[in-house]
Design a protein around this motif. Structure first.
Motif, short mmCIF file in Angstrom:
data_model
loop_
_atom_site.label_atom_id
_atom_site.label_comp_id
_atom_site.label_asym_id
_atom_site.label_seq_id
_atom_site.Cartn_x
_atom_site.Cartn_y
_atom_site.Cartn_z
N ASP A 185 0.81 -1.22 0.00
CA ASP A 185 0.00 0.00 0.00
C ASP A 185 0.84 1.26 0.00
O ASP A 185 0.30 2.36 0.00
N THR A 186 2.17 1.09 0.05
CA THR A 186 3.03 2.27 0.06
C THR A 186 4.00 2.20 -1.11
O THR A 186 4.30 1.12 -1.63
N ALA B 291 1.60 6.47 1.12
CA ALA B 291 0.41 5.75 0.68
C ALA B 291 -0.44 6.65 -0.21
O ALA B 291 -0.25 7.87 -0.24
#
Length: 158
Positions: free
Chosen positions: A84-85, A134
């Motif tokens: 997610d990053t 993110a």
């Protein structure tokens, strides 16, 4: 210890192809050009000879550089990455908060960076600002045009 150089599978293949071309095509072509120029006699005023020797020096220098990059390569298969990053290999969709311009960048190794193709180096100011962020995050980056704010809209892999 040698510092590893991160790069994508495609970037690694491109380096290998260039090395092969320089070793198997360019090197013999230059050696033939030097041999041909030598046959013309006096080397002190032989422009073809000096030009071919210079080409040889540049080619051998690039071969050594490619061999070093390949030896230090840490090949990362971006198709196997997720998360997610933002990290190396991610494709990131950004919007410039001042201009509303949207851009898509893939973060790649230094030797693969090509802004026209949408690939920025992991060591660039923008990529360094994005690492670990993110979607929905705003980053500020100092650019040659001054500070710019970007919002991370989307992170894609592969």
């Amino acid at each position: 210890m040698m510092e590893k150089v991160p790069m994508t599978v495609g970037g690694f293949a491109k380096l290998e192809a260039e090395l092969k071309e320089r070793q198997q095509v360019e090197r013999p072509r230059i050696i033939a050009a030097i041999s041909e120029a030598r046959s013309h006699g006096d080397l002190s005023e032989n422009a073809e000879y000096h030009s071919a020797k210079e080409q040889q020096s540049l080619n051998e220098g690039r071969i050594a550089e490619l061999e070093s990059l390949i030896a230090r390569a840490e090949v990362i298969d971006v198709t196997k990455l997720s998360g997610d990053t933002v990290k190396f290999g991610a494709t990131v969709k950004l919007v410039n908060e001042d201009t509303e311009e949207e851009r898509v960048w893939q973060i790649v190794g230094d030797s693969e960076a090509d802004a026209k193709a949408g690939r920025i180096s992991i060591s660039s100011p923008l990529a360094r600002a994005l690492i670990g962020k993110a979607a929905g995050t705003v980053v500020e980056v100092n650019t040659p045009k001054g500070a710019q704010s970007y919002e991370v809209l989307e992170i894609r892999w592969g």
